[in-house]
Motif scaffolding. Structure first.
Motif, short mmCIF file in Angstrom:
data_model
loop_
_atom_site.label_atom_id
_atom_site.label_comp_id
_atom_site.label_asym_id
_atom_site.label_seq_id
_atom_site.Cartn_x
_atom_site.Cartn_y
_atom_site.Cartn_z
N ARG A 164 39.52 42.18 18.97
CA ARG A 164 39.44 43.32 19.88
C ARG A 164 38.32 44.27 19.46
NH1 ARG A 164 44.21 44.34 23.01
NH2 ARG A 164 45.61 42.56 22.85
N TRP A 199 45.44 51.38 15.21
CA TRP A 199 45.72 50.62 16.43
C TRP A 199 47.13 50.05 16.39
CZ3 TRP A 199 46.92 45.46 17.21
CH2 TRP A 199 46.93 45.04 18.55
N HIS A 200 47.53 49.47 15.26
CA HIS A 200 48.87 48.90 15.15
C HIS A 200 49.94 50.00 15.29
CE1 HIS A 200 47.97 44.74 14.19
NE2 HIS A 200 47.00 45.16 13.39
N GLU A 254 41.71 50.37 24.49
CA GLU A 254 42.52 50.76 23.35
C GLU A 254 41.68 51.12 22.12
OE1 GLU A 254 46.35 47.86 24.41
OE2 GLU A 254 44.96 47.38 22.78
N HIS A 300 49.99 38.50 21.34
CA HIS A 300 48.60 38.76 21.71
C HIS A 300 47.74 37.55 21.37
CE1 HIS A 300 48.96 42.85 22.99
NE2 HIS A 300 49.43 43.27 21.83
N THR A 346 53.82 52.59 21.45
CA THR A 346 53.90 52.30 22.88
C THR A 346 55.08 51.38 23.19
OG1 THR A 346 51.50 52.55 23.08
CG2 THR A 346 52.63 51.39 24.85
N ARG A 367 49.72 52.85 17.01
CA ARG A 367 49.81 53.26 18.41
C ARG A 367 50.43 52.16 19.26
NH1 ARG A 367 44.57 56.95 20.14
NH2 ARG A 367 44.72 58.43 18.41
N HIS A 368 50.13 50.91 18.94
CA HIS A 368 50.70 49.82 19.70
C HIS A 368 52.22 49.78 19.54
CE1 HIS A 368 51.11 45.96 21.62
NE2 HIS A 368 51.62 45.42 20.54
N GLN A 369 52.69 49.96 18.31
CA GLN A 369 54.13 49.95 18.07
C GLN A 369 54.79 51.16 18.72
OE1 GLN A 369 55.98 47.54 16.68
NE2 GLN A 369 54.08 46.34 16.61
#
Length: 311
Positions: free
Chosen positions: A65, A35-36, A99, A58, A42, A38-40
């Motif tokens: 989450r 998740w981290h 997400e 956040h 994005t 993909r978040h970075q």
């Protein structure tokens, strides 16, 4: 915001999330870095006027989450419920579930700590290597009726239940443990058509010799797969059947049904996750929801069989 004490209580109570604390810890360690990442990705993929990491932070950390997603899948609660629970806006929960759910769906079904099945081909290969028997069956999930005037609106009407639904093909082993769930199809799709479209016939015709049990909805696949798919016997006498034939036919039918019934138990465990009893969200998310729940359930089932956790 949920405090550490409340968060610990959620994790420790299996009735809330459907998972043991050990399984949740494994999810955090496995899915959290994804998740981290993909978040970075994005954040860095679009033009920016300030550095990555600047601005508002956040309010929901990854653990929250994940817990919000598990609660939503387990109890089928609307996004307003975890939003009030975690002290954030409804849109924050919607974004968080959007997400995390794909990450859970991509993990596949856990057979053992070292074996995970993500595709139907891997399931067939696993049966061939282990020599075990597989069981397949279709299950329907009620969904909202498409809007009036939408193209192919009638495709979602199930011929069996006369309701708007989507259908998924569930695969279990001989003990009823979930091994794989297919992406969903509209409710009007027949079970045998779904199996053919998923590529099962091609995989079995040119693959290893395996045994897969199925109900009468899959009759015809046995001849196409070289006998790999076993269905109930055909009834030779439609009228005025002799007494001796009725006795033999019932004995064969019950023997097959007693072996195949475990897949119904596996489907029942899936339906314990209330998001699969009746889906009130977008139909486009149903495939990810089914596969995410199948992966979570299979991991918990594999964990319950682990000698380390039984002590």
């Amino acid at each position: 915001m949920v405090g550490n004490t409340t968060r610990a209580a959620i994790i420790s109570n299996r009735r809330i999330t459907g998972l043991a604390a050990e399984v949740i810890a494994e999810l955090i360690a496995e899915v959290g870095p994804l998740w981290h990442e993909r978040h970075q990705a994005t954040l860095t993929s679009r033009p920016r006027k300030r550095a990555v990491g600047a601005g508002a932070k956040h309010r929901l950390v990854f653990v929250d989450r994940l817990l919000a997603t598990l609660v939503h899948l387990r109890h089928g609660a609307t996004h307003d419920v975890p939003a009030c629970w975690f002290g954030v806006d409804r849109s924050t929960i919607t974004r968080a579930i959007g997400e995390v759910r794909p990450l859970l769906a991509e993990r596949g079904c856990t057979v053992s700590p070292d074996v995970r099945l993500r595709a139907l081909a891997e399931f067939v290969e696993h049966l061939g290597a282990s020599g075990r028997t597989g069981i397949i069956d279709g299950t329907e999930i009620r969904v909202r009726r498409p809007a009036a005037g939408r193209k192919d609106r009638d495709r979602f009407i199930s011929g069996k239940n006369k309701q708007n639904a989507v259908k998924s093909m569930v695969v279990t082993d001989g003990e009823g443990r979930v091994l794989w769930c297919s992406p969903t199809q509209p409710g009007s799709c027949a079970d045998i058509t779904h199996a053919r479209q998923s590529g099962l016939v091609k995989l079995l015709a040119g693959g290893p010799a395996v045994e897969i049990l199925a109900d009468a909805g899959y009759q015809g696949l046995g001849a196409q797969t070289g006998g790999c798919v076993m269905t109930p016997p055909h009834r030779k006498f439609k009228k005025n059947a002799p007494d001796w034939y009725e006795e033999i036919y019932e004995r064969q039918r019950k023997a097959h049904s007693s072996r195949r019934i475990r897949v119904e138990h596996g489907i029942a465990h899936l339906k314990n996750w209330r998001a699969l009893t009746r889906h009130l969200g977008r139909r486009e998310h149903m495939s990810g929801t089914v596969q995410a729940i199948a992966g979570l359930l299979s991991q918990q089932q594999a964990g319950d069989l682990s000698p380390r956790r039984q002590r």
